[in-house]
Scaffold this active site. Structure first.
Site, PDB file in Angstrom:
ATOM      1  CB  SER A 118       5.784  -3.607  -0.049  1.00 11.61           C
ATOM      2  OG  SER A 118       5.409  -3.803   1.295  1.00 11.61           O
ATOM      3  CB  SER A 119       6.459  -1.738  -4.351  1.00 11.51           C
ATOM      4  OG  SER A 119       6.789  -1.099  -5.549  1.00 11.51           O
ATOM      5  CB  SER A 120       7.214  -5.426  -7.474  1.00 13.29           C
ATOM      6  OG  SER A 120       7.119  -6.450  -8.434  1.00 13.29           O
TER       7      SER A 120
END
Length: 303
Positions: free
Chosen positions: A146-148
């Protein structure tokens, strides 16, 4: 180089947007363990592993990579993968960022190079250790984040394609989009984050392929999620990521096989370019798109 002030602001912004980290690891039927002797670890990435009580023979592996401000134990608590591992018998690896802000290095030349000595190298070594230690099936290794962690998922798929059969990307950016021309480790790239790095599928593919020069083997199939109102990693990054993998797999980005409305749920649209690439665009969803664990299991072939 980012100034300390800018780094603080970026970290503060991200902290306000991502899930809080649980104070204690959730109790489940198995147990989360830290592994410190998994081999070469050039950047000091933490390794946590969940081995289910219901461990399959020749089990699969899911590498689950956390968001900024996160940790391996935090992602263990805030995601579904350990629970799903009890159902399907696979092992979960939770890498943990070595940096104070909890983001991943997806910017340095080291991490963007196969066996380059960056974060990606450490995570790859976790996978090979787990395969050896548990007799895991090397053809059933998957990566998600998720995300990074989604950014790192794309980087892992580009730098170590031989290790993974599939990946799911929840609100990330293309592999190489955060590249730092000053070779900054764990750098923030506002130009990329704001969706201003726009190029062709062929160019994106060449960037990914250059991360493992000379590699001509199989590559993991990819499923890309992104929200339409993401103001951290702007929605244009969805299109650029899909372009990248369409280019890698030789699909015509401008002519997908099909587009399915309200799939896998209301206000989500799934675009299919072929067996190896799906994009899922979530209207009205910000940063990050929630994990769709059951759909991940289908994409990975467990369900």
């Amino acid at each position: 180089m980012l100034s300390t002030h800018l780094l603080f602001l970026a970290t503060t912004l991200l902290t306000s947007l991502f899930h809080p980290i649980a104070a204690h690891v959730a109790k489940r039927s198995g147990s989360l363990q830290q592994i410190t002797d998994f081999g070469d670890n050039p950047t000091g990435v933490g390794m946590y592993i969940y081995v289910p009580n219901n461990l399959a023979s020749n089990p699969g592996i899911v590498v689950a990579i956390h968001y900024c401000t996160g940790t391996g134990p935090g992602y263990y608590s805030n995601s579904f993968y350990a629970t799903l591992s009890e159902q399907y018998g696979f092992i979960v690896i939770y890498p943990s960022s070595p940096y104070s802000g909890g983001c991943w290095d997806v910017s340095s030349q080291a991490t963007l190079t196969h066996n380059g000595g960056g974060n990606s190298n450490s995570i790859a070594n976790m996978v090979t250790w787990t395969i050896s230690e548990y007799g895991a099936d090397s053809k059933k290794v998957f990566v998600t984040g998720s995300s990074s962690g989604a950014m790192m998922t794309n980087v892992m798929a580009a730098t170590y394609p031989e290790l993974f059969a599939a990946g799911t990307v929840y609100s990330g950016v293309s592999a190489g989009c955060f590249y730092s021309d000053t070779n900054q480790v764990d750098g923030w790239n506002s130009t990329c984050a704001q969706g201003d790095v726009i190029t062709t599928p062929e160019h994106w593919a060449s960037i990914a392929e250059a991360m493992y020069p000379g590699y001509s083997g199989s590559r993991p199939k990819m499923q890309i999620y992104h929200g339409s109102v993401d103001t951290t990693l702007y929605p244009q990054n969805y299109y650029e990521t899909c372009k990248q993998w369409a280019g890698v797999f030789g699909y015509d980005y401008s002519a997908p096989e099909s587009t399915e409305a309200n799939t896998p749920q209301t206000n989500y649209e799934t675009t299919i370019w072929g067996d190896n690439l799906q994009g899922i665009f979530a209207t009205g969803v910000g940063h990050t798109v929630p994990i769709h664990g059951d759909k991940d299991m289908e994409w990975f072939g467990f369900a």
